[in-house]
Design a protein around this motif. Structure first.
Motif, short mmCIF file in Angstrom:
data_model
loop_
_atom_site.label_atom_id
_atom_site.label_comp_id
_atom_site.label_asym_id
_atom_site.label_seq_id
_atom_site.Cartn_x
_atom_site.Cartn_y
_atom_site.Cartn_z
N GLY A 5 0.78 -1.25 0.06
CA GLY A 5 0.09 0.09 -0.13
C GLY A 5 0.78 1.20 -0.16
O GLY A 5 0.34 2.36 -0.14
N LYS A 6 2.18 1.20 0.01
CA LYS A 6 2.92 2.32 0.11
C LYS A 6 3.24 2.53 -1.39
O LYS A 6 3.44 2.04 -2.07
CB LYS A 6 4.28 2.05 0.78
N THR A 7 3.31 4.14 -1.44
CA THR A 7 3.44 4.69 -3.07
C THR A 7 5.20 4.53 -3.00
O THR A 7 5.88 5.08 -2.28
CB THR A 7 3.10 6.00 -3.08
N ARG A 8 5.55 3.98 -4.14
CA ARG A 8 6.92 3.82 -4.58
C ARG A 8 7.55 4.71 -5.36
O ARG A 8 7.21 5.10 -6.36
CB ARG A 8 7.36 2.32 -5.07
N ILE A 9 8.79 5.36 -4.78
CA ILE A 9 9.39 6.47 -5.76
C ILE A 9 10.86 5.89 -5.80
O ILE A 9 11.71 5.40 -4.94
CB ILE A 9 9.66 7.76 -4.87
N LEU A 10 11.33 5.87 -7.00
CA LEU A 10 12.63 5.32 -7.56
C LEU A 10 13.44 6.58 -7.72
O LEU A 10 13.09 7.43 -8.77
CB LEU A 10 12.56 4.35 -8.59
N VAL A 11 14.38 6.87 -6.90
CA VAL A 11 15.18 8.12 -7.26
C VAL A 11 16.54 7.54 -7.73
O VAL A 11 17.30 6.82 -7.16
CB VAL A 11 15.64 8.72 -5.67
#
Length: 129
Positions: A5-11
């Motif tokens: 349920g967590k939004t994933r951000i790829l940096v």
């Protein structure tokens, strides 16, 4: 959004301090942060699920630059829907043109206030369902 349920951000940035700063800033807001140090590493991470909801992609990196990595993502039918935001310390006009040519969904200049950066990143994320 991943199965937790967590939004994933790829940096993606070749500077570890920049990746760490964004990680601290966004993790405190409940986002899952994944990191890559270069374009090739980014593409490797996209080979297996879960996919990120947003890719924050630096332009100036050794090897494969951000523009080239973005084009590869947007040319791939499986990945093309992922929101890609290019970011750089390049002059805004240059960044805007390069990001548009690469197919990026947005661009962000690195010379903005850290809280404005966080707000801009959040504005690019898909709405939670």
């Amino acid at each position: 959004m991943n199965n937790k349920g967590k939004t994933r951000i790829l940096v993606v940035d070749d500077e570890p301090d920049v990746r760490r700063l964004i990680q601290i800033l966004m993790q405190d807001s409940g986002y899952e942060i994944i990191e890559a140090a270069a374009g090739r590493e980014l593409l490797e991470k996209l080979e297996t699920p879960p996919l990120p909801d947003l890719i924050l992609l630096d332009v100036l990196m050794p090897g494969m630059n951000g523009y080239e990595a973005c084009r590869k993502i947007k040319e791939n039918k499986r990945l093309e829907k992922i929101c890609v935001a290019m970011y750089s310390s390049l002059p805004e006009d240059e960044l805007k043109i390069g990001a548009q040519k690469a197919g990026a969904d947005a661009y962000i200049t690195k010379n903005i206030d850290i809280f404005k950066l966080a707000k801009k990143i959040v504005s690019l994320l898909p709405a939670k369902q």
